[in-house]
Structures are given as structure tokens and as C-alpha cells.
Design an enzyme around this catalytic site. Structure first.
Site, PDB file in Angstrom:
ATOM      1  N   LYS A   1      12.851 -15.581  -9.373  1.00 30.18           N
ATOM      2  CA  LYS A   1      12.540 -14.581 -10.404  1.00 30.18           C
ATOM      3  C   LYS A   1      11.511 -15.143 -11.381  1.00 30.18           C
ATOM      4  O   LYS A   1      10.568 -14.453 -11.765  1.00 30.18           O
ATOM      5  CB  LYS A   1      13.796 -14.168 -11.205  1.00 30.18           C
ATOM      6  CG  LYS A   1      14.806 -13.326 -10.511  1.00 30.18           C
ATOM      7  CD  LYS A   1      14.385 -11.899 -10.259  1.00 30.18           C
ATOM      8  CE  LYS A   1      13.682 -11.749  -8.957  1.00 30.18           C
ATOM      9  NZ  LYS A   1      14.449 -11.456  -7.784  1.00 30.18           N
TER      10      LYS A   1
ATOM     11  N   TRP B   1      -2.608  -2.740  -1.711  1.00 31.35           N
ATOM     12  CA  TRP B   1      -2.258  -4.164  -1.796  1.00 31.35           C
ATOM     13  C   TRP B   1      -3.192  -4.823  -0.794  1.00 31.35           C
ATOM     14  O   TRP B   1      -3.062  -4.629   0.419  1.00 31.35           O
ATOM     15  CB  TRP B   1      -0.788  -4.369  -1.429  1.00 31.35           C
ATOM     16  CG  TRP B   1      -0.329  -5.784  -1.626  1.00 31.35           C
ATOM     17  CD1 TRP B   1       0.135  -6.346  -2.781  1.00 31.35           C
ATOM     18  CD2 TRP B   1      -0.275  -6.821  -0.636  1.00 31.35           C
ATOM     19  NE1 TRP B   1       0.465  -7.664  -2.568  1.00 31.35           N
ATOM     20  CE2 TRP B   1       0.221  -7.982  -1.269  1.00 31.35           C
ATOM     21  CE3 TRP B   1      -0.604  -6.896   0.716  1.00 31.35           C
ATOM     22  CZ2 TRP B   1       0.404  -9.186  -0.598  1.00 31.35           C
ATOM     23  CZ3 TRP B   1      -0.431  -8.105   1.384  1.00 31.35           C
ATOM     24  CH2 TRP B   1       0.075  -9.224   0.722  1.00 31.35           C
TER      25      TRP B   1
ATOM     26  N   ASN C   1      -2.084   2.324   5.573  1.00 26.91           N
ATOM     27  CA  ASN C   1      -1.174   1.248   5.180  1.00 26.91           C
ATOM     28  C   ASN C   1      -0.852   0.474   6.447  1.00 26.91           C
ATOM     29  O   ASN C   1      -0.433   1.075   7.432  1.00 26.91           O
ATOM     30  CB  ASN C   1       0.092   1.881   4.571  1.00 26.91           C
ATOM     31  CG  ASN C   1       1.229   0.898   4.386  1.00 26.91           C
ATOM     32  OD1 ASN C   1       0.999  -0.295   4.277  1.00 26.91           O
ATOM     33  ND2 ASN C   1       2.438   1.393   4.339  1.00 26.91           N
ATOM     34  N   GLY C   2      -1.079  -0.848   6.423  1.00 29.42           N
ATOM     35  CA  GLY C   2      -0.800  -1.654   7.605  1.00 29.42           C
ATOM     36  C   GLY C   2      -1.973  -2.583   7.869  1.00 29.42           C
ATOM     37  O   GLY C   2      -2.827  -2.774   7.002  1.00 29.42           O
TER      38      GLY C   2
ATOM     39  N   LYS D   1       6.133  -4.312  -3.756  1.00 32.88           N
ATOM     40  CA  LYS D   1       7.577  -4.111  -3.649  1.00 32.88           C
ATOM     41  C   LYS D   1       8.080  -4.200  -2.214  1.00 32.88           C
ATOM     42  O   LYS D   1       9.083  -4.833  -1.946  1.00 32.88           O
ATOM     43  CB  LYS D   1       7.928  -2.747  -4.249  1.00 32.88           C
ATOM     44  CG  LYS D   1       9.414  -2.455  -4.300  1.00 32.88           C
ATOM     45  CD  LYS D   1      10.108  -3.361  -5.273  1.00 32.88           C
ATOM     46  CE  LYS D   1      11.598  -3.174  -5.290  1.00 32.88           C
ATOM     47  NZ  LYS D   1      12.262  -4.327  -5.936  1.00 32.88           N
TER      48      LYS D   1
ATOM     49  N   CYS E   1       0.846  -1.187   0.000  1.00 33.75           N
ATOM     50  CA  CYS E   1       0.000   0.000   0.000  1.00 33.75           C
ATOM     51  C   CYS E   1       0.884   1.240   0.000  1.00 33.75           C
ATOM     52  O   CYS E   1       1.906   1.282   0.667  1.00 33.75           O
ATOM     53  CB  CYS E   1      -0.940   0.089   1.192  1.00 33.75           C
ATOM     54  SG  CYS E   1      -2.091  -1.269   1.281  1.00 33.75           S
TER      55      CYS E   1
ATOM     56  N   GLU F   1      17.666 -17.886  -6.500  1.00 39.44           N
ATOM     57  CA  GLU F   1      17.243 -16.562  -6.954  1.00 39.44           C
ATOM     58  C   GLU F   1      16.660 -16.648  -8.382  1.00 39.44           C
ATOM     59  O   GLU F   1      15.644 -16.019  -8.678  1.00 39.44           O
ATOM     60  CB  GLU F   1      18.442 -15.606  -6.888  1.00 39.44           C
ATOM     61  CG  GLU F   1      18.215 -14.199  -7.384  1.00 39.44           C
ATOM     62  CD  GLU F   1      17.087 -13.426  -6.693  1.00 39.44           C
ATOM     63  OE1 GLU F   1      16.539 -13.899  -5.690  1.00 39.44           O
ATOM     64  OE2 GLU F   1      16.741 -12.353  -7.207  1.00 39.44           O
TER      65      GLU F   1
ATOM     66  N   GLU G   1       8.005 -15.429  -9.669  1.00 38.87           N
ATOM     67  CA  GLU G   1       7.264 -14.224  -9.306  1.00 38.87           C
ATOM     68  C   GLU G   1       6.786 -13.418 -10.495  1.00 38.87           C
ATOM     69  O   GLU G   1       5.742 -12.784 -10.414  1.00 38.87           O
ATOM     70  CB  GLU G   1       8.022 -13.351  -8.304  1.00 38.87           C
ATOM     71  CG  GLU G   1       9.330 -12.820  -8.772  1.00 38.87           C
ATOM     72  CD  GLU G   1      10.075 -12.058  -7.687  1.00 38.87           C
ATOM     73  OE1 GLU G   1       9.462 -11.543  -6.755  1.00 38.87           O
ATOM     74  OE2 GLU G   1      11.307 -11.981  -7.793  1.00 38.87           O
TER      75      GLU G   1
ATOM     76  N   ARG H   1       4.138  -0.370  -4.676  1.00 36.96           N
ATOM     77  CA  ARG H   1       3.830  -0.856  -3.331  1.00 36.96           C
ATOM     78  C   ARG H   1       2.498  -1.609  -3.264  1.00 36.96           C
ATOM     79  O   ARG H   1       2.151  -2.181  -2.236  1.00 36.96           O
ATOM     80  CB  ARG H   1       3.769   0.318  -2.356  1.00 36.96           C
ATOM     81  CG  ARG H   1       5.080   1.044  -2.220  1.00 36.96           C
ATOM     82  CD  ARG H   1       4.915   2.232  -1.314  1.00 36.96           C
ATOM     83  NE  ARG H   1       4.675   1.829   0.049  1.00 36.96           N
ATOM     84  CZ  ARG H   1       5.618   1.624   0.954  1.00 36.96           C
ATOM     85  NH1 ARG H   1       6.872   1.792   0.634  1.00 36.96           N
ATOM     86  NH2 ARG H   1       5.316   1.264   2.179  1.00 36.96           N
TER      87      ARG H   1
ATOM     88  N   HIS I   1      18.369 -36.575  -4.528  1.00 36.91           N
ATOM     89  CA  HIS I   1      17.681 -36.958  -3.288  1.00 36.91           C
ATOM     90  C   HIS I   1      16.194 -36.660  -3.335  1.00 36.91           C
ATOM     91  O   HIS I   1      15.545 -36.572  -2.303  1.00 36.91           O
ATOM     92  CB  HIS I   1      18.335 -36.250  -2.093  1.00 36.91           C
ATOM     93  CG  HIS I   1      19.780 -36.598  -1.928  1.00 36.91           C
ATOM     94  ND1 HIS I   1      20.195 -37.834  -1.498  1.00 36.91           N
ATOM     95  CD2 HIS I   1      20.902 -35.892  -2.202  1.00 36.91           C
ATOM     96  CE1 HIS I   1      21.524 -37.861  -1.481  1.00 36.91           C
ATOM     97  NE2 HIS I   1      21.971 -36.696  -1.912  1.00 36.91           N
TER      98      HIS I   1
HETATM   99  C1  F6R Z   1      11.925 -10.744  -4.953  1.00 33.96           C
HETATM  100  C2  F6R Z   1      11.662  -9.677  -4.033  1.00 33.96           C
HETATM  101  C3  F6R Z   1      11.327 -10.016  -2.615  1.00 33.96           C
HETATM  102  C4  F6R Z   1      12.167  -9.130  -1.674  1.00 33.96           C
HETATM  103  C5  F6R Z   1      11.722  -9.365  -0.225  1.00 33.96           C
HETATM  104  C6  F6R Z   1      12.563  -8.573   0.743  1.00 33.96           C
HETATM  105  O1  F6R Z   1      12.222 -10.260  -6.213  1.00 33.96           O
HETATM  106  O2  F6R Z   1      11.705  -8.530  -4.382  1.00 33.96           O
HETATM  107  O3  F6R Z   1      11.540 -11.361  -2.353  1.00 33.96           O
HETATM  108  O4  F6R Z   1      13.496  -9.429  -1.846  1.00 33.96           O
HETATM  109  O5  F6R Z   1      10.386  -8.994  -0.079  1.00 33.96           O
HETATM  110  O6  F6R Z   1      12.495  -7.214   0.485  1.00 33.96           O
HETATM  111  P1  F6R Z   1      13.542  -6.202   1.046  1.00 33.96           P
HETATM  112  O7  F6R Z   1      14.860  -6.525   0.462  1.00 33.96           O
HETATM  113  O8  F6R Z   1      13.044  -4.860   0.622  1.00 33.96           O
HETATM  114  O9  F6R Z   1      13.554  -6.366   2.535  1.00 33.96           O
END
Ligand code: F6R
Length: 620
Positions: free
Chosen positions: A497, A74, A100-101, A615, A2, A493, A500, A27, A516
Site C-alpha cells: 500500500k 493505460w 483495450n489489450g 485498477k 484502459c 500488504e 503504490e 482503469r 537474515h
Molecule cells: C494493490 C492492487 C493490486 C491488485 C492486483 C490484482 O492495491 O490493487 O495489487 O490486487 O492487481 O487485482 P485483482 O484482485 O483485481 O485480480
């Protein structure tokens, strides 16, 4: 999660709020809305969907005025409908709020308010706070009818906040106090932009860029009262606060797309520069070490630590895993990487000799913040590795290292990962040189680090090849990502990617673990992406590739140029530059970011705004 904006001044408020919401859209993008006060009335426009759709609605039904608040959502409580969008009106429209929260006790408060006759129009926790504000306002008006309106409104806000359990960044306007915005935070960020006879409010600094450079970060339990001519900040228990105005050093170009079609692609291509920025001024050739200011610990204190705990979520947690390998190899410091969401509720043995780092791009991740606070509560200094200057974690940490990667706007983290790995390499070098690492070894590491921006540039040359390969593989619905040692976190990672942004199921594993269990998944329909550049145990990974091929699994391999053996086995090879093993994550992450980007595009997904994600995850 949010985004909140607010504005009071002389600009046209709708445009200002909509521009702010565009910039905060990363956000949350389930719905958006604004509220404006003009001619003694609160008017709201809100809509499920993107900010663009709200902008269309505002074009059809314009709102004029100079004071307003806005929100991009969000969803936590209630589906993504127009009714559940913020802002929410309280009472009979005398109060309007954005939030927000999460208000954890919303259920019991809702029942109490219904009993008092309040009518709910949404399923959100926020509407509870809106009606509660209206309720306290009417009570206060009865008790203090002749005091200035703003004092009554402020008391209504404080009485409401006293009754909320959970987290909030909240902005409120009152119909009968039409020149004032009241905002408060507890757990969710808010920053105030200070202009000349105008004030801005936002969940982070991005909406303020280009509007003002002077900002005040609101701290937890602080409430601000804003009108065009001034602001008053008070702590809810200790009273009046003298605002500390800081200077924002971001410029509009940092948040412009330029010629790129998406932020994610822009940010992938920024990595030679962002990695260079992470190292700038931090390499000391003479002493063969890194220069890390900001830890607020002397060399002598740092030498007393015998263990490191790195805590983070998601991509930052993956960077932490690379950090574990680096710190153990260079500094011989036993290191553990903890999911912040677990650490906050566990009670792991952390002694006075354990150094704790929170790793976070946004500096606002609720779990990482809570894990950090939990460690601090027990008296352990907790440092941060963070990108966003002035974020809650950066401010509350006992010291730390900034990434200097610039704003990361694409929801999928890319450049933050490589910058985190770079900073962790510097940290390992710094702590290593205080312990066992020799001068020549330090010199060698510095030389290799200095070459990285160029090597990343070279890695980016795979772009067209990755695009071609993506066309061949975009239709598959399951992928495995396999790598070993420093490339195991890269496999995790790469899989994250893909998941997501293209919604394809993908799993990352240490290549040797495949036999395994996950090998049972291998068939013609399950491609495996092997990260297999040159290195000590490359032959072992090549054997794992053979095992997949023997089961007719398609293989994509990331390998160094001219690696005949890999070329013979893999169906498709992507070339990565040949660098030291401990730096391979910095070059191997690049093709995997591009692969997920192109596959997502081919599947028609929104790469910058993937479904269900936001984000910065500011709720638990
Ligand atoms: C993946 C991604 C999330 C963040 C996670 C932590 O692409 O963006 O997995 O890495 O939410 O976020 P930060 O680094 O902002 O604490």
C-alpha cells in the site's frame, strides 16, 4: 487497463461518453479521447492526461451527435502523448477505433501496412488495427459494392480480427455506416447496456449504473453490431448468439464519493459494512459451519480434495496467504499460494484431488484469468473468489464465492482485501467442519466472525492518531513492515500500500526473517512498522523490535491497548482491537491502509490514481 465506452441512441453523446470515462478512469489515466459521428464525418477529441482535461477540451471544441466511442488509456505501446491517445483513425479517416489489450503482432502488421502506403501517426499497436480495418474495408467494398454497408463493415472487422494476435476489447465506427458501432472481445472485457432505443458499451458495468439495469456480457470471440434500434451478437466461429440479458443490481450511491475526499478513504471506512456483507447469510449457527452456495461441488466431492491451490496477484495474493494459514489451521488442508503470473507458465502437479481457487477483486486480471484457464484446460475444476459480478473470471470459473464488497474504485485495493480474508475464513470453516474441526470450535469461530464488523469499526478509531504519526514519518524514503504468522501477509500488504500510493520504497518481511538480511537496512532513516498485537509468539516479535531499536531504527508498532512492553520499546504505537490471531489481519490491515493514505497525501500524491498503475490489469 484502459477503459472503453460507446453509446448509440438519442442522448447527447459527448456528455454520455465523458461521464462513462470518468467512471472508468480507474482503469487507466494516461490519456483520454472520444470520437463522434455527425453529418457523415468522424470527429475526434483526445488528449494526454486525465479525463478532466479531455472534458475541458470538449468544452472548448464541442462535439455534437448521438453515436460515439471513447477511451481512457493505460499506456502499453508508446508514451503518453496526444498522438498516442485513442481513438485512432484508420485509412483516411473512414474508420475509428478504441482498443483495450495488446496486439502482439503489431510490428509485422505495421510493416505490411506501411508497404501498402498507410501513414502512421502514433506509436501504438492500436493504430495498426485501425489501418487494417480501413484496408479490409476498401478491399471488401471493391468485391461487394452493392451489399448493405453494415455487412461490408462487419466483414472488414472480422477479417481484421482474424489477423490480430493478442488480446482485445475493441469498438469500431465507420464513417459511411454512421448509425452503427461494431465491438468485439478476445481477452479484454466488454459489457453492453441495453436501453430503450439506446445501447451502451463499456469495459465494465460502472458507466452503465444509473443508465440501465439490463446488461449483456460479451464473451470471448463474440462480435456485436449495435444501432439505436437493435443489437446482433455473433460468435466468430459458431455464428448467431441469443443474448442473455442480466440485471445489474448496483445503484449510483455505490460509485458516489459522498462526503469523502477520496475513494480510497471511503472504501477504507466501508469495511465494517463490506465485511458484514461478505458474511451475510453465510453463517449457520445450528451446524456451526459456513453456508457456501455456488461452489457447484457436493459435500462428498469437497471431502475428496486433499490439497488446495490459491492463485492471485498483488493484494489478492496477500489475502491468499492469509487463506493458506486459515485452511491449514481449520481444515488441515495443505495449501499453496501461487502467483497467477507464475502458475500460468509453470506445470505444477495439480491432481484430481487438488481444489483450485482464483482470488480476484476485478475478475479481469489477465494473469489470474490465464492461470485459471490453464488449470481448466487440464481438467481441474477451478473456483473463484471474486468481487465483480459478471466479470470474466466469475463467469468462466466452475463455481465460486462473491465478495459482495460493492465497487472498489480507488486503485489501491482496501476493502477487497478484508472481504477476501473474510470469505477465506468462511471457506476454511466450511471445509474444516467437513473434516477435523469440532462443533464447539466451529461455534467459537462463528461468534468471533460475527464480532468483526464492530471490531473493524473500533480499529477505524485510530484514524486521527495515524494522521498524526504520518506527519512525523512522511519524509522517510524507506520503510520495513514486519509481522509474523497471520500478520506476515499483513506486513506484505502494508508495504505494498505504501509503495503504490506514496512511491516510497517499502519491504514486508516475516519479522524473524529480518535478521537474515533486511536488518542491514536498519538505521535512523529507516522506520520499521511492527504488527505486534497479542498472541502466542508476540514475545518473539518484541525481541525483533528490540533488535531494530538497538540499531537506532525508528519503530511504529500496531499493538493492543495497554501493552506496556510494546509502548516501552516503540516510538509510536497505534492501537488495534484485541481479536483472535486468525482474525488479526482484518483489524491490522486498517491502520496500515490509513498510514499509506495519509503519507501519500502529505507527499502530494494522487491517492486514488497513483502513477503507472491501473485498477484492473488486463494485460500480461
Ligand atoms: C494493490 C492492487 C493490486 C491488485 C492486483 C490484482 O492495491 O490493487 O495489487 O490486487 O492487481 O487485482 P485483482 O484482485 O483485481 O485480480
Amino acid at each position: 487497463m484502459c477503459g472503453i465506452v460507446g453509446y448509440v441512441g438519442s442522448r447527447s453523446v459527448s456528455e454520455c461518453l465523458l461521464e462513462g470515462l470518468h467512471r472508468l478512469e480507474y482503469r487507466g489515466y494516461d490519456s483520454a479521447g472520444i470520437a463522434v459521428i455527425s453529418d457523415g464525418e468522424i470527429s475526434v477529441r483526445k488528449k494526454a492526461g486525465r479525463v478532466m482535461e479531455l472534458a475541458r477540451l470538449v468544452e472548448e471544441q464541442p462535439l455534437f451527435g448521438n453515436i460515439g466511442i471513447g477511451h481512457t488509456r493505460w499506456a502499453t505501446h508508446g508514451e503518453t502523448t496526444d498522438a498516442n491517445s485513442h481513438p485512432h483513425l484508420g485509412g483516411n479517416g473512414e474508420v475509428v477505433i478504441v482498443h483495450n489489450g495488446v496486439i502482439e503482432n503489431h510490428d509485422s502488421l505495421r510493416n505490411q501496412l506501411i508497404a501498402l502506403g498507410y501513414v502512421f501517426h502514433s506509436q501504438t499497436d492500436t493504430e495498426v488495427a485501425a489501418h487494417l480495418m480501413a484496408h479490409h474495408l476498401s478491399e471488401q467494398l471493391k468485391l461487394n459494392s452493392d451489399e448493405p454497408c453494415v455487412d461490408t463493415c462487419l466483414r472488414a472487422v472480422n477479417l481484421t480480427l482474424d489477423r490480430l494476435k493478442g488480446t482485445y476489447g475493441i469498438c469500431v465506427m465507420f464513417r459511411d455506416c454512421p448509425d452503427t458501432i461494431i465491438a468485439a472481445r478476445s481477452g479484454s472485457p466488454l459489457v453492453i447496456g441495453v436501453g430503450k432505443n439506446e445501447y451502451f458499451l463499456a469495459s465494465d458495468s460502472s458507466p452503465l449504473i444509473g443508465c440501465t439495469q439490463d446488461v449483456v456480457y460479451l464473451a470471448d470471440n463474440e462480435v456485436v453490431v449495435l444501432n439505436a434500434t437493435g443489437m446482433k451478437i455473433a460468435h466468430r466461429t459458431t455464428g448467431r448468439v441469443q443474448p442473455s440479458i442480466q440485471t445489474l443490481d448496483q445503484v449510483s450511491a455505490d460509485i458516489d464519493l459522498g462526503n469523502y475526499p477520496h475513494y480510497m478513504l471511503k472504501e477504507i471506512f466501508e469495511q465494517p459494512t463490506s465485511v458484514e456483507n461478505a458474511m451475510r447469510g453465510r453463517l449457520d449457527e445450528g451446524e456451526a459451519t459456513a453456508v457456501i452456495g455456488g461452489l457447484n461441488l457436493t459435500a462428498q466431492q469437497l471431502r475428496t480434495f486433499d490439497r488446495v491451490v490459491l492463485t492471485a496477484c498483488g493484494t489478492s495474493w496477500h489475502a491468499g496467504l492469509v487463506g493458506e494459514y486459515l485452511l491449514e489451521e481449520f481444515a488441515r488442508l495443505p495449501t499453496e499460494v501461487e502467483y497467477a503470473s507464475e502458475l500460468r507458465y509453470r506445470n505444477p502437479p495439480i491432481s484430481d484431488r487438488t481444489l483450485v481457487f482464483s482470488i480476484t477483486q476485478s475478475g479481469e486480471t489477465a494473469d489470474t484469468l490465464a492461470a485459471m484457464r490453464e488449470c481448466q484446460r487440464k481438467g481441474h475444476p477451478t473456483l473463484s473468489i471474486c468481487n465483480v459480478v459478471g466479470s470474466t473470471i466469475a463467469r468462466e470459473a466452475d463455481g465460486g464465492i462473491y465478495l459482495h464488497a460493492g465497487p472498489e474504485i480507488g486503485v489501491a485495493s482496501t476493502k477487497a482485501f478484508t472481504s477476501q480474508v473474510t470469505v477465506l475464513s468462511l471457506l476454511a470453516l466450511y471445509l474444516g467442519r467437513m473434516r477435523h474441526l469440532s462443533y464447539p470450535a466451529g461455534k467459537r469461530i462463528i461468534k468471533q466472525l460475527r464480532e468483526m464488523p464492530e471490531k473493524i469499526e473500533e480499529a477505524l478509531k485510530c484514524h486521527e492518531r495515524v494522521q498524526e504519526i504520518s506527519e512525523k514519518y512522511a519524509h522517510f524514503n524507506n520503510f520495513l513492515y514486519l509481522g509474523r504468522l497471520y500478520n506476515f501477509p499483513v506486513a506484505l500488504e502494508g508495504a505494498l500500500k505504501l509503495k503504490e500510493i506514496s512511491y516510497i520504497h517499502a519491504e514486508g518481511y516475516p519479522a524473524a526473517e529480518m535478521k537474515h538480511g533486511p536488518i542491514a537496512l536498519v538505521d535512523e532513516q529507516t522506520p520499521s512498522v511492527f504488527i505486534v498485537p497479542k498472541g502466542g509468539i508476540q514475545p518473539k516479535v518484541i525481541s525483533n523490535m528490540e533488535e531494530v531499536k538497538a540499531r537506532r531504527g525508528p519503530v511504529i508498532a500496531l499493538a493492543c491497548e495497554g501493552d506496556k512492553e510494546v509502548e516501552r520499546i516503540a516510538d509510536d504505537v497505534i492501537i488495534v482491537p484485541d481479536v483472535e490471531e486468525y482474525l488479526q489481519p482484518l483489524v491490522c490491515a486498517i491502520p496500515l491502509q490509513l498510514l499509506s493514505y495519509h503519507i501519500a497525501l502529505l507527499r502530494g500524491c494522487n491517492v486514488d490514481r497513483p502513477r503507472n498503475l491501473a485498477k484492473s490489469v488486463t494485460v500480461e
